[in-house]
Design a protein around this motif. Structure first.
Motif, PDB file in Angstrom:
ATOM      1  N   SER A   1     -86.890 -36.740  12.211  1.00 30.71           N
ATOM      2  CA  SER A   1     -85.616 -36.301  11.628  1.00 30.71           C
ATOM      3  C   SER A   1     -84.539 -36.093  12.678  1.00 30.71           C
ATOM      4  O   SER A   1     -83.427 -35.709  12.349  1.00 30.71           O
ATOM      5  CB  SER A   1     -85.808 -34.997  10.840  1.00 30.71           C
ATOM      6  N   HIS A   2     -84.850 -36.305  13.961  1.00 32.60           N
ATOM      7  CA  HIS A   2     -83.851 -36.216  15.032  1.00 32.60           C
ATOM      8  C   HIS A   2     -83.227 -34.808  15.103  1.00 32.60           C
ATOM      9  O   HIS A   2     -82.052 -34.645  15.388  1.00 32.60           O
ATOM     10  CB  HIS A   2     -82.775 -37.266  14.814  1.00 32.60           C
ATOM     11  N   GLY A   3     -84.041 -33.797  14.816  1.00 30.87           N
ATOM     12  CA  GLY A   3     -83.561 -32.420  14.833  1.00 30.87           C
ATOM     13  C   GLY A   3     -82.938 -31.970  13.528  1.00 30.87           C
ATOM     14  O   GLY A   3     -82.590 -30.789  13.378  1.00 30.87           O
ATOM     15  N   LEU A   4     -82.801 -32.881  12.567  1.00 29.43           N
ATOM     16  CA  LEU A   4     -82.153 -32.524  11.298  1.00 29.43           C
ATOM     17  C   LEU A   4     -82.950 -31.471  10.539  1.00 29.43           C
ATOM     18  O   LEU A   4     -82.366 -30.595   9.883  1.00 29.43           O
ATOM     19  CB  LEU A   4     -81.983 -33.786  10.445  1.00 29.43           C
ATOM     20  N   GLU A   5     -84.280 -31.529  10.642  1.00 35.01           N
ATOM     21  CA  GLU A   5     -85.099 -30.527   9.947  1.00 35.01           C
ATOM     22  C   GLU A   5     -84.761 -29.118  10.423  1.00 35.01           C
ATOM     23  O   GLU A   5     -84.666 -28.180   9.627  1.00 35.01           O
ATOM     24  CB  GLU A   5     -86.578 -30.821  10.166  1.00 35.01           C
ATOM     25  N   SER A   6     -84.550 -28.959  11.713  1.00 32.44           N
ATOM     26  CA  SER A   6     -84.166 -27.654  12.249  1.00 32.44           C
ATOM     27  C   SER A   6     -82.764 -27.262  11.806  1.00 32.44           C
ATOM     28  O   SER A   6     -82.496 -26.087  11.522  1.00 32.44           O
ATOM     29  CB  SER A   6     -84.245 -27.686  13.787  1.00 32.44           C
ATOM     30  N   ALA A   7     -81.850 -28.243  11.731  1.00 29.64           N
ATOM     31  CA  ALA A   7     -80.479 -27.953  11.288  1.00 29.64           C
ATOM     32  C   ALA A   7     -80.444 -27.503   9.835  1.00 29.64           C
ATOM     33  O   ALA A   7     -79.648 -26.628   9.459  1.00 29.64           O
ATOM     34  CB  ALA A   7     -79.607 -29.190  11.475  1.00 29.64           C
ATOM     35  N   VAL A   8     -81.322 -28.064   9.010  1.00 26.08           N
ATOM     36  CA  VAL A   8     -81.416 -27.629   7.617  1.00 26.08           C
ATOM     37  C   VAL A   8     -82.013 -26.230   7.556  1.00 26.08           C
ATOM     38  O   VAL A   8     -81.538 -25.359   6.815  1.00 26.08           O
ATOM     39  CB  VAL A   8     -82.262 -28.628   6.799  1.00 26.08           C
TER      40      VAL A   8
END
Length: 229
Positions: free
Chosen positions: A36-43
């Motif tokens: 997820s390219h860090g997107l999971e953490s951003a969510v």
């Protein structure tokens, strides 16, 4: 390793479009669905919560972050006679451990899956380099098989973006229609990024997407995770 001039194919060979569609399809086994390219953490942190914030997040990555950087790497890999140096630079420039693993794992999976299309010279070069960043592998194979640089760059950016939008659809979550709306809204950004990177030198690689890179670092210790990055 340099490919002899006699081994270099003419540009825009027949089948180039089919090659790109195959190599950058979600069905091509690079394992992109797992990242997820860090997107999971951003969510998780509340930075990305809707279609609009996903669109803005992706726009910044394409204009000022890793999307732009990948396009530069792909273009220089397409042109270079010293692929090993580009590959080493790409591996060293990843801003977080998981982002380095993401691009190297996908690049290595890409070279393994693409062996049916690999010219012998490039296959030996890939073997000598070892783990290789995804855009570097795509750019080198596109050049070796006669695929024009601009087409390869735009196709790569589209596939990279579509994979992350798909991750956003699953994580936020969004409906498929909302995800398609995000992908549609990003089309002008994809064209602009491809055009912007056409004449940029390798040392133009940089990032202003600090929040995205911090998100990738935080993901390493996130308690509940669906994705590897």
């Amino acid at each position: 390793m340099t490919m002899p001039e006699s081994d270099r194919p003419e540009r825009d060979t027949p089948g180039a479009l089919l090659h790109l569609l195959t190599w950058l399809s979600p069905a091509f086994p690079t394992g992109g669905f797992a990242y997820s390219h860090g997107l999971e953490s951003a969510v998780e942190s509340g930075d990305v919560t809707s279609a609009d914030t996903l669109r803005d997040w992706m726009t910044d990555l394409l204009r000022h972050g890793s999307g732009r950087n990948d396009a530069i790497l792909l273009r220089h890999s397409h042109r270079t006679d010293d692929l090993a140096s580009i590959a080493a630079f790409a591996a060293a420039s990843a801003p977080a451990r998981e982002l380095a693993a993401e691009t190297l794992h996908q690049g290595s999976a890409f070279t393994a899956a693409a062996r049916l299309w690999l010219p012998d010279t490039l296959a030996r070069t890939f073997a000598a380099i070892g783990p290789i960043a995804y855009p570097v592998a795509v750019g080198a194979l596109a050049a070796a098989t006669g695929i024009e640089e601009d087409a390869a760059t735009l196709a790569y950016l589209h596939a990279w973006t579509a994979n992350l939008v798909s991750a956003g659809v699953r994580l936020i979550p969004l409906g498929q229609t909302a995800g398609l709306a995000v992908q549609h809204a990003l089309e002008p950004v994809l064209h602009a990024t491809a055009a912007l990177t056409r004449n940029l030198p390798l040392d133009a690689i940089a990032s202003a997407c600090i929040a995205a890179e911090i998100a990738a670092m935080r993901h390493e210790t996130q308690y509940t995770r669906l994705f590897r990055s």
